[in-house]
Write an enzyme that holds these catalytic residues in place. Structure first.
Site, mmCIF file in Angstrom:
data_model
loop_
_atom_site.group_PDB
_atom_site.id
_atom_site.type_symbol
_atom_site.label_atom_id
_atom_site.label_comp_id
_atom_site.label_asym_id
_atom_site.label_seq_id
_atom_site.Cartn_x
_atom_site.Cartn_y
_atom_site.Cartn_z
ATOM 1 N N HIS A 37 5.420 -5.303 0.278
ATOM 2 C CA HIS A 37 6.210 -6.092 -0.670
ATOM 3 C C HIS A 37 6.558 -7.472 -0.106
ATOM 4 O O HIS A 37 7.545 -8.076 -0.519
ATOM 5 C CB HIS A 37 7.507 -5.350 -1.021
ATOM 6 N N ASP A 41 2.456 -8.582 -4.307
ATOM 7 C CA ASP A 41 1.558 -7.600 -3.680
ATOM 8 C C ASP A 41 0.843 -6.746 -4.727
ATOM 9 O O ASP A 41 -0.240 -6.217 -4.469
ATOM 10 C CB ASP A 41 2.359 -6.686 -2.749
ATOM 11 N N PHE A 42 1.462 -6.624 -5.923
ATOM 12 C CA PHE A 42 0.861 -5.806 -6.981
ATOM 13 C C PHE A 42 -0.272 -6.534 -7.685
ATOM 14 O O PHE A 42 -0.858 -6.014 -8.643
ATOM 15 C CB PHE A 42 1.924 -5.375 -7.992
ATOM 16 N N GLU A 74 8.248 -5.073 -15.841
ATOM 17 C CA GLU A 74 9.134 -3.988 -15.435
ATOM 18 C C GLU A 74 10.538 -4.519 -15.157
ATOM 19 O O GLU A 74 10.707 -5.469 -14.381
ATOM 20 C CB GLU A 74 8.565 -3.307 -14.182
ATOM 21 N N PHE A 87 6.321 -7.767 -7.819
ATOM 22 C CA PHE A 87 5.986 -8.249 -6.477
ATOM 23 C C PHE A 87 4.546 -8.749 -6.479
ATOM 24 O O PHE A 87 3.667 -8.122 -7.069
ATOM 25 C CB PHE A 87 6.136 -7.134 -5.433
ATOM 26 N N GLU A 97 1.258 -1.939 -14.192
ATOM 27 C CA GLU A 97 0.901 -3.359 -14.170
ATOM 28 C C GLU A 97 -0.447 -3.621 -14.831
ATOM 29 O O GLU A 97 -0.597 -4.606 -15.563
ATOM 30 C CB GLU A 97 0.890 -3.881 -12.728
#
Length: 334
Positions: free
Chosen positions: A136, A92-93, A36, A90, A67
């Site tokens: 994040h 976190d994803f 992205e 990030f 993702e």
């Protein structure tokens, strides 16, 4: 360490990553990067700015906000002979791509009896103190480290970032690299312009010492080095060791350092509970048990969701003052 340096410059951590990617894309036309906002925007952190101008949109590929979707495309591309770099904005994803990473990329070589390989790099961020709040700011590098079939890289310096990233792109296994967001602009250091590769699974002693070993990862390496300087003022000589890769893990270097100093602190910005620090502590405790003069101790992120409040967020991450306090306690210095 393979190196043919003719020109060494000071680069930021982010620029070292960018240079590694650009050099690998020039070297191997099979290398593509997708994610992205990676093309014109150069990612949220502007690390990849300008790459699309050189390599075009066929190799620097902006993807939809999915993702799971483009990670799956990356797995398929790797199986088909490409060497994709999948950019996850990030870390976190990671929660969204666990099936593609854990059940597909990590297992295909084993489940195919060695007939298929998945040579790809998952590129993720980690770390707090950027005021990005609870969703994040996490450091989740322990998760893929738990999975057979994945190699996990956590660089702390620009030199290491470039050399380790290039090694990951060339590896025939899926690799996961975690880059600390604060390091992109804050951390600078000497980086050879020419091609060099740092083998995965080789730790680095960032500072030699005799009284206590600090095994530190990612941004905690800089915190450990700052704490070591403060400890020097009070007569405590600190050795700082950076594993650089969570897997493969250079256990021998960690153990030998602790055998020499007889004390050990593990520093990691991930959570301590069931985390990287627990594994490193176990390695040291098992390998250097009879050399220890104090318990192996950990300094990790506070076990809470990362706050948005700057004052609270800063409190959740270990500081150099925490290093001094714990080193004094373990070395019995007041």
């Amino acid at each position: 360490m393979l190196e043919t340096a003719t020109s060494v410059r000071e680069l930021s951590f982010g620029d070292a990553i960018k240079e590694a990617i650009a050099q690998e894309m020039r070297r191997d036309p099979r290398v593509v990067l997708m994610g992205e906002d990676v093309a014109e925007a150069g990612t949220t952190f502007k690390v990849l700015t300008g790459l699309v101008d050189e390599f075009g949109k066929d190799r620097i590929i902006d993807t939809p906000i999915s993702e799971a979707g483009f990670s799956g495309i990356g797995v398929g591309a790797a199986m088909a002979g490409m060497r994709p770099i999948v950019d996850i904005m990030f870390g976190d994803f990671l929660t969204i791509i666990m099936d593609q990473m854990v059940n597909q990329a990590a297992k295909i070589h084993y489940m195919s009896g060695g007939k298929w390989r998945v040579p790809m790099v998952f590129r993720l961020t980690m770390g707090a103190t950027r005021r990005s709040a609870a969703q994040h700011s996490q450091s989740l590098h322990a998760w893929p480290s738990h999975i057979p079939g994945l190699k996990v890289i956590v660089p702390s310096t620009p030199y290491d970032a470039k050399g380790l990233f290039k090694a990951a792109v060339r590896d025939d296994n899926p690799c996961v690299i975690f880059e600390h967001k604060i390091s992109y602009r804050k951390v600078k250091g000497p980086v050879p312009e020419d091609d060099y590769v740092i083998p995965l699974g080789v730790a680095d002693v960032k500072r030699e010492g005799r009284d206590i070993t600090i095994i530190a990862t990612s941004s905690m390496v800089q915190t450990a080095l700052a704490g070591a300087k403060l400890c020097e003022e009070i007569g405590i000589d600190v050795e700082v060791v950076d594993p650089r890769t969570m897997w493969p893990l250079d256990e021998q270097t960690l153990i030998e350092s602790v055998k020499k100093t007889s004390r050990c602190i593990i520093m990691d910005e991930g959570y301590g509970r069931y985390g990287v620090s627990a594994e490193l502590a176990a390695v040291v405790a098992e390998g250097a048990f009879y050399n220890l003069d104090a318990p192996v101790t950990r300094l990790c992120a506070m076990h809470v969701p990362i706050p948005f409040s700057p004052a609270l967020e800063d409190t959740t991450v270990p500081s150099e003052k925490d290093v001094v306090k714990l080193a004094q306690q373990l070395c019995k210095r007041t």
